[in-house]
Design an enzyme around this catalytic site. Structure first.
Site, PDB file in Angstrom:
ATOM      1  CB  THR A   1     -50.822   8.577 -28.533  1.00 10.33           C
ATOM      2  OG1 THR A   1     -51.735   8.513 -29.619  1.00 10.33           O
ATOM      3  CG2 THR A   1     -49.911   9.767 -28.727  1.00 10.33           C
ATOM      4  CB  SER A   2     -45.389   6.673 -27.212  1.00  7.73           C
ATOM      5  OG  SER A   2     -45.440   5.460 -27.916  1.00  7.73           O
ATOM      6  CB  ALA A   3     -45.199   8.816 -22.389  1.00  8.67           C
TER       7      ALA A   3
END
Length: 406
Positions: free
Chosen positions: A74-76
């Site tokens: 899950t990307s920043a």
């Protein structure tokens, strides 16, 4: 989840949105509302602390392969916000996401609303199953369709889509993505360009794609037919430790020339080009990827001389025959000076070549507008200026040019 925990999560969610707005990562009311509404902590692995889940700058690992290499995350939040803003998503739009995790698709669903459509595609069934379950549990199951497919070939869903957001690092832009993009649509893709990745928002223009914005980013690489693995060379030192050179493109034809490079005396050359502490210089990396022959990434095992130098160098290098140079800095007043260190029989030449490109970037591009990136699909008629960089892809050509250069 207890009421106290739920209240704490809501508080952190609002704090996250406040921070993203204050930093300029969120610039529209609809994106801000989505970040305040979607419970990010419900989309990260169980046991992840709320503080980590709502950290603006932190991605969260979802899945690793058998070697421990990250293949889904899950990307920043700051990057998710920037990419959604790049896509110019509005209520009622039809959106395709390539690379599923659930949270990003839920954010998009909040923005497009009940009259919109969101399709999320991933090649990994573990990932799609997990994303689908999280979306269902948070009330987004009926608002996002999750599909198991290799998006390189086809997606069993009719377009056109007003926007396509790619959430995995892609070396290329396959024709099927453009086939499913509306004529006036936007595609946002973390495009790998000779090892340097930028999230690029593209629109169509006269038979090709032209960038409307770019963001510095990093993503796990795409899997399936679109995968483009690096070529990796490991160079030994006298103690049996290694450094690693990774080539996206343009690997040397005879890497054995480098076998004894680390046995030579190190040389260094300084550029006279300085930068103040805290000032970003990511465009220098892209400049290297465009104009520095033999460009690659470098990593050092513990025990090597390079490992002992950590904090003074960056993971960008260039090979020149039997030698290689890497980007370094040294303190100068309230900033640093750029330079190059090198190993190999012709190390000084390799370092000088890198320094010359640092000086060229400073003179020709550093103070000018951001570079423009274009993608010319196979069959189009590329228009390439004499001083633009051109990178050949399987499905077309990428050109990169700095306006100040023309």
């Amino acid at each position: 989840m207890t009421n106290a925990t739920a209240d704490h999560a809501a508080e952190l969610r609002d704090q996250l949105a406040d921070k993203l707005v204050s930093a300029g990562h969120i610039t529209s009311a609809q994106v801000e509302a989505a970040f305040r509404a979607v419970p990010r902590h419900e989309f990260v692995p169980a046991g992840t602390s709320l503080e980590v889940a709502y950290n603006a700058d932190e991605s969260v690992a979802i899945k690793k392969d058998e070697r421990g290499v990250l293949i889904s995350s899950t990307s920043a939040p700051f990057l998710q916000a920037r990419m959604i803003e790049q896509a110019k998503i509005m209520p009622g739009m039809s959106i395709m996401e390539i690379g599923s995790g659930g949270y990003n698709a839920a954010l998009v669903a909040e923005i497009v609303g009940p009259d919109g459509r969101v399709v999320s595609v991933d090649i990994d069934q573990d990932v799609t199953d997990r994303a689908g379950a999280a979306l269902e549990a948070t009330g987004y199951g009926s608002r996002v369709r999750v599909i198991l497919a290799d998006a390189e070939n086809s997606v069993p869903e009719n377009g056109p889509f007003d926007a396509i957001i790619v959430t995995v690092g892609s070396w290329d832009i396959p024709p099927v993505w453009l086939d499913q993009l509306a004529l006036d649509g936007v595609i946002v893709v973390p495009l790998r360009m000779n090892g340097v990745t930028r999230s690029v928002a593209f629109r169509r223009e006269a038979g090709h794609l032209v960038s409307t914005s770019t963001e510095v980013c990093g993503f796990v690489p795409i899997q399936g037919e679109g995968e483009h693995p690096d070529q990796i060379f490991r160079l030994p030192d006298a103690d049996g430790h290694h450094i690693e050179l990774r080539f996206d493109d343009g690997a040397p034809e005879d890497p054995s020339l480098l076998d004894d490079a680390l046995a030579t005396e190190r040389t260094e050359v300084w550029s006279g080009i300085t930068i103040q502490n805290g000032v970003p210089f990511a465009d220098l990396h892209l400049w290297f990827a465009c104009f520095l022959p033999g460009f690659c990434k470098v990593a050092a095992e513990e025990g090597t001389a390079l490992a002992r130098e950590r904090g003074t160098w960056f993971p960008f290098a260039a090979v020149r025959g039997d030698s290689f140079a890497y980007l370094v800095v040294r303190p100068i007043g309230t900033g640093v000076e750029f330079g190059a260190r090198a190993y190999g029989a012709h190390g000084e030449e390799a370092a000088t070549a890198m320094v010359e490109q640092i000086q060229a970037w400073d003179h020709r591009a550093r103070s000018g507008p951001a570079p423009q990136i274009a993608f010319w699909p196979t069959g189009s008629d590329p228009q390439i200026s004499d001083r633009a960089a051109a990178l050949t892809k399987a499905h077309g050509l990428v050109t990169i040019s700095w306006p100040a250069m023309s």
